[in-house]
Scaffold this active site. Sequence first.
Site, PDB file in Angstrom:
ATOM      1  N   HIS A  82       7.997   1.267  -9.278  1.00 56.91           N
ATOM      2  CA  HIS A  82       6.894   1.130 -10.074  1.00 56.91           C
ATOM      3  C   HIS A  82       6.291   1.842  -9.499  1.00 56.91           C
ATOM      4  O   HIS A  82       5.087   2.162 -11.283  1.00 56.91           O
ATOM      5  CB  HIS A  82       6.962   0.049 -10.359  1.00 56.91           C
ATOM      6  CG  HIS A  82       7.857  -0.929 -10.520  1.00 56.91           C
ATOM      7  ND1 HIS A  82       8.676  -1.026 -11.335  1.00 56.91           N
ATOM      8  CD2 HIS A  82       8.007  -2.606 -10.279  1.00 56.91           C
ATOM      9  CE1 HIS A  82       9.313  -2.318 -11.032  1.00 56.91           C
ATOM     10  NE2 HIS A  82       8.766  -3.362  -9.835  1.00 56.91           N
ATOM     11  N   ASP A 240      11.059  -1.113  -1.891  1.00 56.56           N
ATOM     12  CA  ASP A 240      11.181  -2.847  -1.006  1.00 56.56           C
ATOM     13  C   ASP A 240      11.949  -3.743  -0.717  1.00 56.56           C
ATOM     14  O   ASP A 240      12.348  -3.632  -0.049  1.00 56.56           O
ATOM     15  CB  ASP A 240       9.287  -2.200  -1.031  1.00 56.56           C
ATOM     16  CG  ASP A 240       9.258  -2.824  -2.086  1.00 56.56           C
ATOM     17  OD1 ASP A 240      10.291  -2.875  -2.662  1.00 56.56           O
ATOM     18  OD2 ASP A 240       7.802  -2.929  -2.415  1.00 56.56           O
TER      19      ASP A 240
END
Length: 505
Positions: A82, A240
Amino acid sequence: MRYVIGVDLGTSAVKCLLVSEGGEVVASASRPFDSMRIRSGYSEQDPEQWVQETVHCLQAVMAAAGVEASSVDGISFSGQMHGLVLLDEQQRLLRPAILWNDTRTSAECREIEATVGWEHLLAIAKNPALEGFTLPKLLWVRKHEPHLYDRAAVFLLPKDYVRFRLTGNIHAEFSDAAGTLLLDIPRREWSRELCDALAIDRGICPPLVESHACVGTLLPSIAEATGLTPSTPVFAGGADNACGAIGASVLEEDRTLCSIGTSGVILSPDRRERDVTGKLHYFNHAVPGIDYAMGVTLAAGQSLSWLRKLIAPSQSYDSLLAPIDSISPGAGGLLFTPYLSGERTPHADADIRGSFIGLDVSHSQAHMVRSVVEGITFSLCESLAILRAQGKSVDRIVSIGGGAQSETWLQIQADIFNAEMVSLRHEEGPGMGAAMLAAVGAGWFDRLDECAAVFVKWGRTFDPHPSRVEEYRQLFALYKEVYQQTESLSCRLKRFRDAERIQSV
């Protein structure tokens, strides 16, 4: 012997793993970096520090392993999701990166909802407008720093910036792009409709590739600095959470992942295109043909690190957690809600703040630590409850991250989740998933499940205790009430936090 390297760009550090064909970690290195919190709710980092520390880590693993540079068949990446990195036409940084845990963009989220519409946004991006996502950050820069926005030629996500600086090539891949709120997730392309509605030039979005795609080789200067060869292939990598799931062999619908790092995640792979409601995130996986539903606790491990820094800064985490095994479920009537940075699932609330409920003079440090551990786990259980309510069977969960380093915490997870918890024998987190993407990209395996059969080694299994499951069921009902009882209080206290923020600037 041949090798691959997995690079995991986390929130507080970068970690590199040199992994052999048999899935063994031959060498590893980690380097920390700092965050800048100039105001309450702000969280930024210097992307150039990511690059510097990644280069140091690559050099360290090559030096430690003593292997021939030509024996490394590829490098791939995992990265914090993000974050917004902006580059100008000369591919120069315009400002520090705004991170996933930055919550300044509430007004921009409301702008997105008003312009696009809640249901239409869910149909395209499969997620609601939340402060952590990339699109609200882009709109914030346009509103508050127009002189920088007007110069922006492309945005990148954190790991993609590091990969660009190592190769000179700009790309994004689907698992990370899915967390921007600009990707049409069913069509797997940047959404022309969303960009047009919000007056964003779609040219600012980087080219998209698959996670296992080769996107270039190392720049000569990087090769020289790291001890690798300029011909070393570099593969796109993944977000991730997607890489954490790959590294834990959570590739199909029969397994669920619990990952407790700075934030906490419940992740469940899915082959169906669901009619999402916005209660959980829904992203493209780094596994071809798979998506996943995901719930997030913003301050999971961060809550424990906050408590350690506050009351026991000289203790290791092992020492901090050791006494909680002697504390009964419920921590002597003490409940903790881990809303230190707001919350994501199931309460998309940037203003809510954490609390201890039931604190009295009889409580010890061990009670507080157990309460924080239980509160983190209760928060993650709210995501599991949504999955189960949607018909998902969750009986076996693979646990990774900080929550998997303590057997007591693994048992607490089993009891609160009412599911079999499985640990990994050697848990390397998202970095191993990145290495596996490099292994598939390099042609060692045709598919990720074939790679997982070699690379992933299972550890202990923890079964739920029926009596404790019932105790925690009752405590979980109380935990869920705390948000409703403290929401308005947190909102009313916000003006005092804001006043202190203004005075500190």
